[in-house]
Motif scaffolding. Structure first.
Motif, PDB file in Angstrom:
ATOM      1  N   LEU A 155       3.406  10.649  10.322  1.00  0.00           N
ATOM      2  CA  LEU A 155       2.567   9.463  10.155  1.00  0.00           C
ATOM      3  C   LEU A 155       2.053   9.016  11.523  1.00  0.00           C
ATOM      4  O   LEU A 155       2.747   9.140  12.527  1.00  0.00           O
ATOM      5  CB  LEU A 155       3.370   8.326   9.492  1.00  0.00           C
TER       6      LEU A 155
ATOM      7  N   LEU B 100       6.057  -0.780   7.930  1.00  0.00           N
ATOM      8  CA  LEU B 100       6.160   0.517   7.273  1.00  0.00           C
ATOM      9  C   LEU B 100       7.585   0.659   6.755  1.00  0.00           C
ATOM     10  O   LEU B 100       8.542   0.449   7.504  1.00  0.00           O
ATOM     11  CB  LEU B 100       5.856   1.637   8.279  1.00  0.00           C
TER      12      LEU B 100
ATOM     13  N   ASP C 169       1.471   6.097  12.798  1.00  0.00           N
ATOM     14  CA  ASP C 169       1.770   4.750  13.302  1.00  0.00           C
ATOM     15  C   ASP C 169       2.713   4.740  14.502  1.00  0.00           C
ATOM     16  O   ASP C 169       3.598   5.577  14.617  1.00  0.00           O
ATOM     17  CB  ASP C 169       2.397   3.924  12.174  1.00  0.00           C
TER      18      ASP C 169
ATOM     19  N   TYR D 176       5.805   3.137   2.111  1.00  0.00           N
ATOM     20  CA  TYR D 176       4.719   2.183   1.825  1.00  0.00           C
ATOM     21  C   TYR D 176       4.516   1.236   2.999  1.00  0.00           C
ATOM     22  O   TYR D 176       5.401   1.068   3.842  1.00  0.00           O
ATOM     23  CB  TYR D 176       4.989   1.413   0.528  1.00  0.00           C
ATOM     24  N   TYR D 177       3.320   0.679   3.054  1.00  0.00           N
ATOM     25  CA  TYR D 177       3.006  -0.360   4.048  1.00  0.00           C
ATOM     26  C   TYR D 177       3.025  -1.717   3.377  1.00  0.00           C
ATOM     27  O   TYR D 177       2.630  -1.848   2.217  1.00  0.00           O
ATOM     28  CB  TYR D 177       1.601  -0.158   4.619  1.00  0.00           C
TER      29      TYR D 177
ATOM     30  N   ILE E 216       2.001   5.130   0.394  1.00  0.00           N
ATOM     31  CA  ILE E 216       1.586   6.222   1.276  1.00  0.00           C
ATOM     32  C   ILE E 216       1.794   7.543   0.525  1.00  0.00           C
ATOM     33  O   ILE E 216       2.911   7.858   0.115  1.00  0.00           O
ATOM     34  CB  ILE E 216       2.408   6.214   2.582  1.00  0.00           C
ATOM     35  N   ASP E 217       0.715   8.283   0.343  1.00  0.00           N
ATOM     36  CA  ASP E 217       0.795   9.525  -0.430  1.00  0.00           C
ATOM     37  C   ASP E 217       1.174  10.733   0.422  1.00  0.00           C
ATOM     38  O   ASP E 217       1.727  11.703  -0.092  1.00  0.00           O
ATOM     39  CB  ASP E 217      -0.554   9.810  -1.098  1.00  0.00           C
ATOM     40  N   SER E 218       0.852  10.663   1.713  1.00  0.00           N
ATOM     41  CA  SER E 218       0.973  11.861   2.559  1.00  0.00           C
ATOM     42  C   SER E 218       2.388  12.058   3.090  1.00  0.00           C
ATOM     43  O   SER E 218       2.598  12.220   4.288  1.00  0.00           O
ATOM     44  CB  SER E 218       0.003  11.743   3.732  1.00  0.00           C
TER      45      SER E 218
ATOM     46  N   GLU F 299       0.843  -1.199   0.000  1.00  0.00           N
ATOM     47  CA  GLU F 299       0.000   0.000   0.000  1.00  0.00           C
ATOM     48  C   GLU F 299       0.882   1.255   0.000  1.00  0.00           C
ATOM     49  O   GLU F 299       1.596   1.519   0.957  1.00  0.00           O
ATOM     50  CB  GLU F 299      -0.872  -0.022   1.261  1.00  0.00           C
TER      51      GLU F 299
END
Ligand code: TEU
Ligand code: CA
Length: 540
Positions: A505, A491, A507, A481-482, A471-473, A469
């Protein structure tokens, strides 16, 4: 779907430059055997061996004169059998380079073919009449100039998409295909692990309509090849396909289509090339484009019906640390950053010899120092067209293929321990510092990172099987990415730039898996990343 290559790591050897055993300055098969313990220690599962077949060597072995003989420069067939056996003892498989788009003009088939228009081998190659005394059409060779060469003996032209010494085989001829399959079975029966297939997307070409890549019968031929050869066993195959998109790559690698295990695609590798121009015409890399391409391949090549290959380097590409990293002060950190970023993605990673110690490009001062046929031909062609020598040398130093082909740097001893004689190509003088012995002795070396990444892949199924997945932010210069698998979530963060960046982030860090700086930020909320900082953490 538990084929061995799905969680394997492959190491590419360019035999001329890996290890010489007899002092003639040319790397050879006994030299490779003598370094197998090093590769076993690194932890790799397979070796992709660039060509060692009998060859006049105008394209360093990618011009094959006999597919079933070893070139005396590299050793004997007995040496090759020993390499397969000794690698096998260390659980390392040998992937042979299959160069079947073309042969050498010294191959017996071509020697026959050019003799007369009625020779039984005439149709093994692609012969056409000229048009009004010039080439049949405007197809160009990848190595400069027309792709058609007139042959005075019969007055026709033959096709060569690479140099004139590399005539293209006629895959439309079933006899050619059957002869290739017999040759492939000869190698499979010797106990190799599979094939890397040179420019395989060209074999379906339609020269009369100037179609090179992705021709009409390409996938039919590959299905036929699979059924006639490697389809019978647990073999790995990887096709070199410069023109693949994710949907084309899926055609090759969807297991239900019975073609290949995976392909090399080069979309990211062309991002610093001026659109519509040649590889020599470069522009700076844009991070957002690199991120978009990497994310696209991770998300669009569906792992249930396809498979990715992961690489930054090979024998045709400049060294990644010089190309998009920093081969000066931040050499170690940037080389490690690229490794962490790529090796935690889904797909099969490839390491090119020397990458695991952060070897760099090797600039030259004049064309006399250049060996590579592609660089030399480009230089001559553009010089004749009026371009300045200095600009051409600068382009060669940036992207020329010799950058990757200088001898492997083993130790701070004469010729870097590659040979006791005169090396066939200059050794990069930074070998005093950058070498295997130094890298193995330093706990925080590029080598240590690669070794750790290989072990992680073998130990942690999330790398092979987990979801991906993007990560855009995050800031433009940061890629993150995850990976998620069952109850585990990782991560991965990589700062692509030689400047600090701040991420934010939500997390919570549970465990640090790998890092190229001694510490990762304590919290990911407004965390500052150092230049080229990269890490992977398990998160909640
Ligand atoms: O490369 C394919 C190819 O198209 C390259 O020539 C590529 O365009 C160029 O090198 C980018 O710099 C394969 C082999 O990997 C290469 O070494 C061979 O020279 C070529 O095929 C011909 O066999
Ligand atoms: Ca030698």
């Amino acid at each position: 779907m538990h084929e061995w290559w799905r969680n394997a790591v492959v190491y590419q050897i360019y035999p001329r430059s890996f290890q010489d055993s007899n002092g003639d300055g040319i790397g050879d098969i006994p030299g490779i055997v003598s370094r197998l313990d090093y590769l076993a220690e690194l932890g790799i599962d397979a070796i992709w061996l660039s060509p060692v077949y009998k060859s006049p060597g105008i394209d360093n072995g990618y011009d094959i004169a006999d597919y079933q003989a070893i070139d005396p420069q590299f050793g004997t067939m007995a040496d090759m059998d020993e390499l397969i056996a000794e690698a096998g003892k260390r659980n390392i498989r040998i992937i042979m380079d299959l160069v079947v788009n073309h042969t050498s003009d010294q191959h017996e088939w071509f020697k026959q073919s050019r003799r007369s228009r009625s020779n039984p081998y005439r149709d093994y190659y692609i012969w056409r009449d000229g048009k009004n005394g010039v080439a049949p059409n405007s197809m160009q060779s990848t190595f400069s100039g027309s792709a058609w060469q007139e042959d005075s003996r019969t007055g026709q032209y033959y096709l060569h998409l690479f140099s004139a010494g590399q005539p293209d085989l006629n895959w439309a001829n079933p006899k050619v295909r059957q002869a290739i399959y017999r040759m492939m079975n000869f190698w499979l029966d010797k106990g190799i692990g599979g094939f890397r297939m040179d420019v395989i997307d060209l074999i379906g070409k339609d020269p009369d309509h100037e179609i090179r890549e992705n021709g009409p019968h390409l996938h039919d031929y590959l299905q036929e090849m699979n059924a006639a050869t490697f389809g019978r066993g647990d073999f790995m195959t990887v096709g070199e396909t410069w023109g693949a998109t994710p949907s084309i790559a899926q055609k090759y690698s969807d297991p239900s289509r019975h073609e290949l295990s995976m392909v090399f695609q080069f979309e990211a590798m062309q991002l610093d090339q001026e659109p519509g121009k040649e590889k020599w015409d470069t522009r700076p890399l844009q991070f957002d484009q690199l991120k978009a391409v990497l994310n696209k391949w991770q998300t669009q090549l569906d792992y249930r019906a396809g498979w990715n290959s992961l690489f930054w380097n090979n024998h045709d590409l400049p060294r990644i640390v010089s190309r998009w990293g920093d081969d000066g002060r931040c050499r170690v950190a940037s080389a490690q950053m690229f490794a962490i970023l790529l090796h935690l993605m889904r797909g099969t990673p490839y390491i090119y010899q020397g990458e695991e110690i952060g070897m760099t490009n090797c600039p030259v001062k004049s064309i006399a120092e250049v060996d590579d046929i592609e660089s030399v031909n480009m230089y001559n062609e553009r010089l004749a067209a009026g371009e300045a020598p200095a600009a051409l040398i600068a382009a060669i130093n940036k992207v020329g293929r010799d950058n990757a082909r200088t001898p492997m740097q083993w130790a701070d001893v004469p010729a870097a321990g590659f040979t006791s004689g005169q090396p066939w190509l200059h050794v990069n003088q930074n070998y005093h510092k950058i070498n295997v012995a130094a890298a193995m002795a330093a706990p925080d070396s590029v080598y240590a990172t690669y070794k750790q990444l290989i072990k992680l892949r073998h130990d942690e199924p999330i790398i092979t099987n987990g979801d991906y997945e993007p990560i855009d932010s995050v800031p433009e210069a940061v890629m993150a990415y995850y990976r998620t698998y069952q109850k585990t979530r990782w991560l991965v963060v990589a700062n692509l730039a030689n400047a600090e960046a701040t991420i934010n982030l939500p997390d919570e860090i549970e465990k640090v898996l790998i890092t190229n700086y001694s510490a990762v930020p304590a919290t990911l909320i407004n965390a500052t990343l150092a230049p080229y900082q990269a890490f992977a953490v398990a998160v909640r």
